[in-house]
Motif scaffolding. Structure first.
Motif, PDB file in Angstrom:
ATOM      1  N   ASN A  38       0.825  -1.211   0.000  1.00 47.77           N
ATOM      2  CA  ASN A  38       0.000   0.000   0.000  1.00 47.77           C
ATOM      3  C   ASN A  38       0.856   1.257   0.000  1.00 47.77           C
ATOM      4  O   ASN A  38       0.573   2.212  -0.735  1.00 47.77           O
ATOM      5  N   TYR A 114      -8.145   5.299 -10.031  1.00 46.76           N
ATOM      6  CA  TYR A 114      -8.534   3.898 -10.160  1.00 46.76           C
ATOM      7  C   TYR A 114      -7.799   2.938  -9.221  1.00 46.76           C
ATOM      8  O   TYR A 114      -8.219   1.800  -9.073  1.00 46.76           O
ATOM      9  N   ALA A 118      -9.704   3.371  -4.989  1.00 47.20           N
ATOM     10  CA  ALA A 118     -10.651   2.296  -5.292  1.00 47.20           C
ATOM     11  C   ALA A 118     -10.840   1.375  -4.096  1.00 47.20           C
ATOM     12  O   ALA A 118     -10.035   1.353  -3.173  1.00 47.20           O
ATOM     13  N   LYS A 119     -11.921   0.605  -4.150  1.00 48.38           N
ATOM     14  CA  LYS A 119     -12.131  -0.433  -3.144  1.00 48.38           C
ATOM     15  C   LYS A 119     -11.063  -1.493  -3.347  1.00 48.38           C
ATOM     16  O   LYS A 119     -10.617  -1.721  -4.459  1.00 48.38           O
ATOM     17  N   LYS A 120     -10.696  -2.141  -2.255  1.00 47.75           N
ATOM     18  CA  LYS A 120      -9.683  -3.181  -2.401  1.00 47.75           C
ATOM     19  C   LYS A 120     -10.083  -4.414  -1.614  1.00 47.75           C
ATOM     20  O   LYS A 120     -10.858  -4.355  -0.667  1.00 47.75           O
ATOM     21  N   VAL A 121      -9.519  -5.508  -2.037  1.00 47.34           N
ATOM     22  CA  VAL A 121      -9.730  -6.794  -1.392  1.00 47.34           C
ATOM     23  C   VAL A 121      -8.352  -7.371  -1.101  1.00 47.34           C
ATOM     24  O   VAL A 121      -7.471  -7.320  -1.949  1.00 47.34           O
ATOM     25  N   SER A 152     -11.548  -6.330   7.725  1.00 43.72           N
ATOM     26  CA  SER A 152     -11.293  -4.898   7.615  1.00 43.72           C
ATOM     27  C   SER A 152     -11.330  -4.419   6.167  1.00 43.72           C
ATOM     28  O   SER A 152     -11.463  -3.236   5.909  1.00 43.72           O
ATOM     29  N   LEU A 153     -11.220  -5.322   5.213  1.00 40.67           N
ATOM     30  CA  LEU A 153     -11.211  -4.948   3.807  1.00 40.67           C
ATOM     31  C   LEU A 153     -12.243  -5.769   3.030  1.00 40.67           C
ATOM     32  O   LEU A 153     -11.960  -6.321   1.989  1.00 40.67           O
ATOM     33  N   ARG A 154     -13.442  -5.870   3.529  1.00 39.97           N
ATOM     34  CA  ARG A 154     -14.448  -6.704   2.897  1.00 39.97           C
ATOM     35  C   ARG A 154     -14.809  -6.172   1.520  1.00 39.97           C
ATOM     36  O   ARG A 154     -15.053  -4.985   1.349  1.00 39.97           O
ATOM     37  N   PRO A 155     -14.907  -7.052   0.550  1.00 42.58           N
ATOM     38  CA  PRO A 155     -15.325  -6.630  -0.778  1.00 42.58           C
ATOM     39  C   PRO A 155     -16.833  -6.435  -0.805  1.00 42.58           C
ATOM     40  O   PRO A 155     -17.546  -6.865   0.099  1.00 42.58           O
ATOM     41  N   SER A 156     -17.327  -5.809  -1.855  1.00 37.96           N
ATOM     42  CA  SER A 156     -18.761  -5.629  -1.989  1.00 37.96           C
ATOM     43  C   SER A 156     -19.439  -6.937  -2.377  1.00 37.96           C
ATOM     44  O   SER A 156     -20.640  -7.057  -2.313  1.00 37.96           O
TER      45      SER A 156
END
Length: 180
Positions: A38, A114, A118-121, A152-156
């Motif tokens: 990260n 992007y 962005a959301k992350k998994v 802590s990093l749940r995907p949609s």
């Protein structure tokens, strides 16, 4: 810390996927690698890119594409990729020109929009011996025998391993020559 680190982008007409990964050396924890990956991505999105470095990368990409397009298979691949990624085979004629026009500002803009925004998994592949205690503590949601998605990093969307269905037909191995 890591035996291997890499990144790749799966770009298509619709939503794509940017993946950064690390294969850890013994004795290191996934959280360490996630933190460093990260930090590196944020650093890439915020630090200036020198003209020489950008020119070097563009030259490498351009050379690779031109070299690939010297064969019938390479031309077919470029046409298929233009159709799949851009949605139009005519873009095969424009993609190298567009690559040459990319600026450092373009790279930063895309990374910020992007990748860093962005959301992350995060998926950690762990040996069975290390995976079992984490699952028992309730720290992770089990997605497959050795894959964990950390809360802590749940995907949609959820990741689930589909059970393998036994086939009524025996598997056949393909034998033959590989042509390149």
């Amino acid at each position: 810390m890591a035996q291997e680190v890499g990144a790749f982008a799966d770009t298509r007409v619709g939503p794509g996927l940017f993946t950064a990964y690390a294969i850890l050396a013994s004795g290191h924890q996934p959280a360490e690698a996630e933190k460093l990956l990260n930090e590196e991505i944020v650093w890439l999105a915020t630090q200036p890119i020198g003209d020489a470095e950008l020119d070097k990368v563009k030259t490498q990409l351009l050379t690779s594409e031109l070299k690939q397009r010297q064969t019938a298979q390479g031309i077919a691949f470029a046409l298929g990729q233009a159709s799949l990624i851009d949605g139009n085979v005519e873009h095969v004629n424009d993609d190298l020109v567009a690559l040459q026009k990319v600026s450092a500002d373009d790279v930063h803009r895309v990374l910020r929009k992007y990748v860093t925004g962005a959301k992350k998994v995060t998926i950690d592949y762990l040996p069975q011996a290390k995976a079992a205690p984490a699952a028992a503590k309730g720290d992770a949601k089990r997605a497959a025998p050795t894959v964990f998605v950390w809360p802590s990093l749940r995907p949609s969307c959820s990741l689930r391993a589909a059970p393998r269905r036994p086939s009524s037909r025996p598997r056949r191995r393909r034998r033959g020559r590989h042509r390149s």
